[in-house]
Scaffold this motif. Structure first.
Motif, PDB file in Angstrom:
ATOM      1  N   UNK A 151       0.816  -1.215   0.000  1.00 22.33           N
ATOM      2  CA  UNK A 151       0.000   0.000   0.000  1.00 22.33           C
ATOM      3  C   UNK A 151       0.846   1.259   0.000  1.00 22.33           C
ATOM      4  N   UNK A 152       2.125   1.131   0.331  1.00 22.81           N
ATOM      5  CA  UNK A 152       3.009   2.291   0.272  1.00 22.81           C
ATOM      6  C   UNK A 152       3.569   2.756   1.592  1.00 22.81           C
ATOM      7  N   UNK A 153       3.323   2.007   2.669  1.00 21.07           N
ATOM      8  CA  UNK A 153       3.889   2.377   3.955  1.00 21.07           C
ATOM      9  C   UNK A 153       5.322   1.881   4.059  1.00 21.07           C
ATOM     10  N   UNK A 154       6.135   2.577   4.810  1.00 21.37           N
ATOM     11  CA  UNK A 154       7.477   2.099   5.131  1.00 21.37           C
ATOM     12  C   UNK A 154       7.328   1.223   6.370  1.00 21.37           C
ATOM     13  N   UNK A 155       7.073  -0.057   6.137  1.00 21.87           N
ATOM     14  CA  UNK A 155       6.629  -0.956   7.204  1.00 21.87           C
ATOM     15  C   UNK A 155       7.609  -2.102   7.366  1.00 21.87           C
ATOM     16  N   UNK A 156       7.948  -2.422   8.601  1.00 18.80           N
ATOM     17  CA  UNK A 156       8.853  -3.529   8.890  1.00 18.80           C
ATOM     18  C   UNK A 156       8.183  -4.855   8.534  1.00 18.80           C
ATOM     19  N   UNK A 157       8.715  -5.560   7.557  1.00 23.33           N
ATOM     20  CA  UNK A 157       8.116  -6.812   7.103  1.00 23.33           C
ATOM     21  C   UNK A 157       8.491  -7.948   8.050  1.00 23.33           C
ATOM     22  N   UNK A 158       7.594  -8.925   8.146  1.00 21.45           N
ATOM     23  CA  UNK A 158       7.860 -10.096   8.967  1.00 21.45           C
ATOM     24  C   UNK A 158       6.950 -10.140  10.171  1.00 21.45           C
ATOM     25  N   UNK A 159       7.206 -11.112  11.024  1.00 16.48           N
ATOM     26  CA  UNK A 159       6.379 -11.292  12.206  1.00 16.48           C
ATOM     27  C   UNK A 159       6.965 -10.543  13.385  1.00 16.48           C
ATOM     28  N   UNK A 160       6.148  -9.713  14.043  1.00 17.62           N
ATOM     29  CA  UNK A 160       6.611  -9.068  15.268  1.00 17.62           C
ATOM     30  C   UNK A 160       6.537 -10.054  16.422  1.00 17.62           C
ATOM     31  N   UNK A 161       6.980  -9.631  17.573  1.00 17.50           N
ATOM     32  CA  UNK A 161       6.831 -10.466  18.757  1.00 17.50           C
ATOM     33  C   UNK A 161       5.359 -10.468  19.142  1.00 17.50           C
ATOM     34  N   UNK A 162       4.785 -11.664  19.380  1.00 18.85           N
ATOM     35  CA  UNK A 162       3.365 -11.796  19.695  1.00 18.85           C
ATOM     36  C   UNK A 162       3.225 -12.211  21.159  1.00 18.85           C
ATOM     37  N   UNK A 163       2.422 -11.448  21.894  1.00 17.99           N
ATOM     38  CA  UNK A 163       2.171 -11.719  23.308  1.00 17.99           C
ATOM     39  C   UNK A 163       0.729 -12.186  23.485  1.00 17.99           C
ATOM     40  N   UNK A 164       0.528 -13.185  24.339  1.00 16.52           N
ATOM     41  CA  UNK A 164      -0.843 -13.576  24.686  1.00 16.52           C
ATOM     42  C   UNK A 164      -1.184 -12.957  26.037  1.00 16.52           C
ATOM     43  N   UNK A 165      -2.328 -12.287  26.098  1.00 21.97           N
ATOM     44  CA  UNK A 165      -2.755 -11.618  27.330  1.00 21.97           C
ATOM     45  C   UNK A 165      -4.210 -11.970  27.609  1.00 21.97           C
ATOM     46  N   UNK A 166      -4.518 -12.284  28.848  1.00 24.04           N
ATOM     47  CA  UNK A 166      -5.904 -12.511  29.241  1.00 24.04           C
ATOM     48  C   UNK A 166      -6.631 -11.173  29.332  1.00 24.04           C
ATOM     49  N   UNK A 167      -7.883 -11.105  28.850  1.00 28.08           N
ATOM     50  CA  UNK A 167      -8.608  -9.833  28.864  1.00 28.08           C
ATOM     51  C   UNK A 167      -8.726  -9.193  30.241  1.00 28.08           C
ATOM     52  N   UNK A 168      -8.791 -10.007  31.302  1.00 28.85           N
ATOM     53  CA  UNK A 168      -8.944  -9.444  32.644  1.00 28.85           C
ATOM     54  C   UNK A 168      -7.625  -8.903  33.201  1.00 28.85           C
ATOM     55  N   UNK A 169      -6.529  -9.031  32.432  1.00 32.68           N
ATOM     56  CA  UNK A 169      -5.237  -8.515  32.872  1.00 32.68           C
ATOM     57  C   UNK A 169      -4.692  -7.457  31.911  1.00 32.68           C
ATOM     58  N   UNK A 170      -5.598  -6.827  31.151  1.00 36.77           N
ATOM     59  CA  UNK A 170      -5.179  -5.959  30.063  1.00 36.77           C
ATOM     60  C   UNK A 170      -4.292  -4.810  30.533  1.00 36.77           C
ATOM     61  N   UNK A 171      -4.646  -4.166  31.620  1.00 39.26           N
ATOM     62  CA  UNK A 171      -3.908  -2.962  32.020  1.00 39.26           C
ATOM     63  C   UNK A 171      -2.481  -3.275  32.440  1.00 39.26           C
ATOM     64  N   UNK A 172      -2.332  -4.206  33.381  1.00 40.97           N
ATOM     65  CA  UNK A 172      -0.996  -4.545  33.880  1.00 40.97           C
ATOM     66  C   UNK A 172      -0.132  -5.133  32.773  1.00 40.97           C
ATOM     67  N   UNK A 173      -0.739  -5.966  31.922  1.00 41.08           N
ATOM     68  CA  UNK A 173       0.029  -6.626  30.861  1.00 41.08           C
ATOM     69  C   UNK A 173       0.527  -5.626  29.815  1.00 41.08           C
ATOM     70  N   UNK A 174      -0.338  -4.724  29.364  1.00 43.92           N
ATOM     71  CA  UNK A 174       0.090  -3.739  28.361  1.00 43.92           C
ATOM     72  C   UNK A 174       1.174  -2.833  28.908  1.00 43.92           C
ATOM     73  N   UNK A 175       1.026  -2.406  30.153  1.00 47.37           N
ATOM     74  CA  UNK A 175       2.049  -1.549  30.764  1.00 47.37           C
ATOM     75  C   UNK A 175       3.401  -2.261  30.776  1.00 47.37           C
ATOM     76  N   UNK A 176       3.392  -3.534  31.169  1.00 47.04           N
ATOM     77  CA  UNK A 176       4.638  -4.297  31.267  1.00 47.04           C
ATOM     78  C   UNK A 176       5.254  -4.543  29.890  1.00 47.04           C
TER      79      UNK A 176
END
Length: 616
Positions: A236-261
């Motif tokens: 589409x024309x973005x200067x975008x890093x190709x490939x897979x980023x690091x993927x984290x699994x987070x439980x919905x009830x821990x969203x705040x603490x997990x995203x901060x960390x």
């Protein structure tokens, strides 16, 4: 059980309905996102049956509701195990058994509908134009207005046929993408295709990460989606890093603490350009929590995708997400190929275009603040990028408070981005009814031109064109000939400015979009002031053309984008309110004002996002 479901079904229970065996075991269909968890629920006394609640009679005798109805009305309750209805106050409760009450028909339900109810309602109300026109005609005939006593007394006669008006169809603007003239695009029926084209200015996304909130979405599926999305972004024309980023699994009830960390650890290595969140299809408050945390706590751009779209990964869906990411991260998707023709008057000299909206709490909330937002263009002459400002104000106050300071801030931002000062100002104001026009003329416009804003900066009178945008009306346009789209609606660009408009003032109805389902609703534009001396043709053409610059899709939209962006920003700010607010309100809602009437301001949006269109 009902309290457990109402309090925790869409959060800790992951949308599941529990079943209880009456002893120690709680059952659900499907795996829960925890092994063990304690729940705290509050039970009200008035939820026990009619044989339970006791009150003191006028003679001082303590009785149950069941006893009272048997002795007073000789009525033996058949369903005394059902909860009573509390129709009094907390200080003076009044309990009624359900079986002696009737629900009055035709009452308006004012709470938020669930997904099934919304689907059913849309199926009933979504009618093709021909069906709706026939339905309206039948209703008018059945009402038989000409036989009404008062109509006859005053000599009033109602025409049962719809009014015929002359309309014009405005030409769609030619859009330009990256590269040569061959990358021009002519919209057809309000939409166009980006196949083989790239965005005009691609945003730069180097460091990005993915957070998976779906317990039933595998790591392979999440990784494949990330890989496909990164490829689509580059295509589409973005200067975008190709490939897979690091993927984290987070439980919905821990969203705040997990995203901060997660963000704290990632930022220790490199600045985060984008956080991709994969959400369950039914996610309750999770979407709002992510936006609130990212925008006022962490300061990172976020893009959410539902699980069903992750699994589908269609090119159309991926391209749409790529457009949103580009607009959010500072890119520009498309521009007008012929700016002077597409932006009459605006292209003549530096112009800043504002959009403003005020959204209010739901009808049942009598204390939460309203939210006002103002956005303004920053990139004359293209007019595609907007900066915004949002704040809370008094409950159901429609006039924007502190407008002069907001306008001054956005004028200075325009100068900084465009390297020149604006010489004329256009203001699209959403959410104002006709009864409030005078208030706007006497209070809002003077704040822009006389007090702190324009005059203090430029020491001259502000040349203002002030336009009120109205969508909540009952006017519908039905085509009478072959000028209709495939759904039977009027064609995009249809404008009406005679007969059904004001006899002396400057207003018009514009249907700038193609109706996807049902009957299109035209937008009513009412010009309260015009110092820039627009002709009717010029202002109608400008407004219609702006509707082709909305960043999130390759379709024209129904409302001028400045007003649309202001509405989206105000709607987004509802997530910033104190936790516990009714985020399911009609438009926005928040916590009640504390004792003494001092209103709590909205939290500040992080500096990393303030100058970006994070609300797209």
């Amino acid at each position: 059980m009902s309290s457990l479901v109402s309090d925790h079904q869409h959060t800790s229970l992951g949308g599941r309905l529990p079943a209880y065996d009456g002893r120690k075991i709680l059952y659900t269909a499907g795996e829960l996102p925890f092994n063990s968890k304690e729940f705290e629920v509050t039970l009200c006394d008035n939820k026990i049956g009619s044989s339970g609640p006791r009150f003191e009679s006028s003679t001082g005798v303590s009785k149950t509701v069941k006893d009272y109805f048997r002795e007073t009305y000789k009525l033996q309750l058949r369903y005394d195990f059902l909860p009573c209805l509390q129709v009094g106050t907390e200080q003076k409760p009044n309990y009624l058994p359900m079986e002696v009450c009737n629900i009055v028909l035709g009452q308006r339900y004012q709470k938020k509908l669930d997904e099934t109810q919304v689907t059913n309602m849309m199926a009933i109300t979504c009618k093709r134009p021909s069906e709706r026109e026939t339905s309206i005609h039948k209703i008018v005939q059945n009402n038989n207005y000409n036989s009404a006593k008062r109509a006859n007394e005053f000599g009033i006669e109602v025409d049962y046929n719809p009014t015929s008006v002359l309309a014009r169809i405005l030409t769609a603007p030619v859009l330009k993408y990256y590269g040569s003239d061959s990358n021009k695009c002519v919209p057809n029926n309000g939409k166009w295709n980006m196949i083989g084209k790239k965005v005009v200015n691609g945003a730069k996304v180097v460091n990005w990460l993915c957070v998976n909130f779906c317990h039933n979405l595998s790591l392979d599926d999440a990784g494949q989606f990330c890989f496909n999305l990164s490829n689509m972004c580059r295509t589409t024309g973005l200067s975008f890093q190709v490939g897979n980023p690091k993927i984290f699994y987070v439980r919905p009830d821990q969203v705040e603490a997990a995203l901060q960390k997660i963000c704290l650890q990632a930022r220790a290595v490199q600045k985060i350009d984008l956080l991709l969140a994969l959400l369950p299809d039914k996610n309750g408050s999770l979407y709002g929590d992510i936006k609130r945390i990212c925008e006022i706590d962490i300061g990172v751009m976020s893009q959410c995708c539902l699980r069903k779209n992750v699994l589908k990964s269609s090119p159309q869906c991926l391209a749409n997400v790529a457009l949103k990411i580009n607009a959010k991260c500072g890119g520009r998707n498309s521009v007008f190929a012929d700016i002077p023709a597409s932006l009459p008057v605006v292209s003549n000299k530096p112009t800043i275009i504002f959009g403003a909206d005020v959204t209010h709490p739901n009808a049942l909330d009598d204390s939460a603040p309203s939210i006002a937002s103002v956005v303004a263009s920053q990139d004359w002459p293209e007019v595609t990028k907007y900066h915004g400002d949002v704040h809370a104000q008094g409950h159901r106050e429609e006039l924007i408070q502190g407008l002069e300071d907001i306008v001054k801030k956005l004028l200075l931002s325009f100068q900084r981005e465009s390297k020149q000062r604006p010489q004329q100002l256009i203001f699209y104001r959403d959410g104002v009814s006709e009864g409030q026009f005078r208030q706007v003329l006497e209070k809002e416009i003077p704040e822009i031109e006389k007090v702190q804003a324009w005059k203090s900066l430029y020491n001259e009178k502000a040349p203002i064109t002030f336009i009120v945008v109205q969508k909540r009306h009952h006017t519908r346009l039905f085509p009478s000939d072959s000028n209709q789209d495939t759904g039977g609606n009027v064609l995009p660009g249809t404008v009406v400015d005679t007969k059904i408009c004001h006899p002396t003032e400057f207003d018009f109805f514009l249907c700038s979009h193609a109706g996807i389902k049902g009957t299109s609703r035209p937008t009513h534009y009412h010009i309260l002031r015009d110092d820039n001396k627009f002709t009717a043709d010029a202002l109608q053409s400008l407004t219609n053309n702006l509707c082709y610059t909305y960043a999130s899709c390759t379709r024209s939209v129904s409302t001028a984008p400045p007003a649309y962006y202001a509405h989206k920003l105000a709607f987004r700010a509802r997530f910033y309110q104190t936790l516990g607010s009714d985020v399911a309100s009609e438009v926005s809602s928040g916590s009640a004002a504390p004792p003494g009437g001092v209103m709590k301001p909205l939290p500040e949006i992080k500096d990393e996002l303030k100058r970006l269109m994070f609300y797209c």
